[in-house]
Motif scaffolding. Structure first.
Motif, PDB file in Angstrom:
ATOM      1  N   GLU A   4      46.633  52.503  14.890  1.00 34.85           N
ATOM      2  CA  GLU A   4      47.347  51.916  13.761  1.00 34.85           C
ATOM      3  C   GLU A   4      47.415  50.393  13.876  1.00 34.85           C
ATOM      4  N   SER A   5      47.616  49.875  15.081  1.00 39.54           N
ATOM      5  CA  SER A   5      47.676  48.418  15.233  1.00 39.54           C
ATOM      6  C   SER A   5      46.280  47.798  15.126  1.00 39.54           C
ATOM      7  N   TYR A   7      43.722  49.248  13.349  1.00 42.91           N
ATOM      8  CA  TYR A   7      43.270  49.497  11.976  1.00 42.91           C
ATOM      9  C   TYR A   7      44.472  49.813  11.109  1.00 42.91           C
ATOM     10  N   PRO A   8      45.209  48.791  10.674  1.00 41.11           N
ATOM     11  CA  PRO A   8      46.406  49.032   9.855  1.00 41.11           C
ATOM     12  C   PRO A   8      46.068  49.818   8.592  1.00 41.11           C
ATOM     13  N   THR A   9      47.033  50.595   8.125  1.00 46.06           N
ATOM     14  CA  THR A   9      46.816  51.419   6.934  1.00 46.06           C
ATOM     15  C   THR A   9      46.727  50.575   5.672  1.00 46.06           C
ATOM     16  N   ARG A  10      47.047  49.318   5.728  1.00 41.22           N
ATOM     17  CA  ARG A  10      47.021  48.453   4.551  1.00 41.22           C
ATOM     18  C   ARG A  10      45.654  47.821   4.291  1.00 41.22           C
ATOM     19  N   ILE A  11      44.652  48.210   5.049  1.00 39.98           N
ATOM     20  CA  ILE A  11      43.310  47.689   4.803  1.00 39.98           C
ATOM     21  C   ILE A  11      42.816  48.280   3.489  1.00 39.98           C
ATOM     22  N   ALA A  12      42.309  47.421   2.632  1.00 41.32           N
ATOM     23  CA  ALA A  12      41.820  47.879   1.326  1.00 41.32           C
ATOM     24  C   ALA A  12      40.619  48.803   1.516  1.00 41.32           C
TER      25      ALA A  12
END
Length: 125
Positions: A4-5, A7-12
């Motif tokens: 998660e750190s 590859y954050p979930t907020r990546i478009a």
């Protein structure tokens, strides 16, 4: 470092078109590795295009490259014979402290082992 750190979930999202036969191979590989297609593609790209070394990892990498390029065999042998175990311990410490990641650790250990092989062969000359 957690996924998660890294590859954050907020990546478009990024739309990717690929030929059907390639998609089938990626799907099969993802299933075999127990991960999503996206994770499989990211892992494959990370392997093909690793992040550049930084900090301590970069310094160690440069140091090894410098020693491996010493033209005088005796001097290269001497430089390595004194340091193998200490270097491996230091690399492991840096990895435990989080200063270098697993990929960097593996690359450096691989260089140490390559150098150790060169050094070992030298002893039999």
């Amino acid at each position: 470092m957690s996924d998660e750190s890294k590859y954050p979930t907020r990546i478009a999202p990024y739309g990717l078109r690929m030929p059907p036969d390639l998609k089938e191979r990626v799907e099969a590989s993802a299933k075999a590795n127990n991960r999503s297609m996206n994770a499989e593609i990211v892992a494959t790209l990370e392997e093909k295009y690793p992040a550049p070394l930084k900090g301590a990892g970069k310094l160690l990498q440069e140091w090894f490259d410098e020693i491996l390029n010493i033209p005088d065999e005796d001097k290269r042998y001497e430089a390595f014979s004194l340091t193998f175990n200490k270097l491996i311990e230091k690399v492991e410490d840096l990895h435990k402290q989080g200063s270098i990641n697993e990929d960097t650790r593996s690359k450096i250990i691989e260089k140490i082992e390559k150098a150790e092989t060169i050094n070992s062969k030298r002893e039999w000359d």
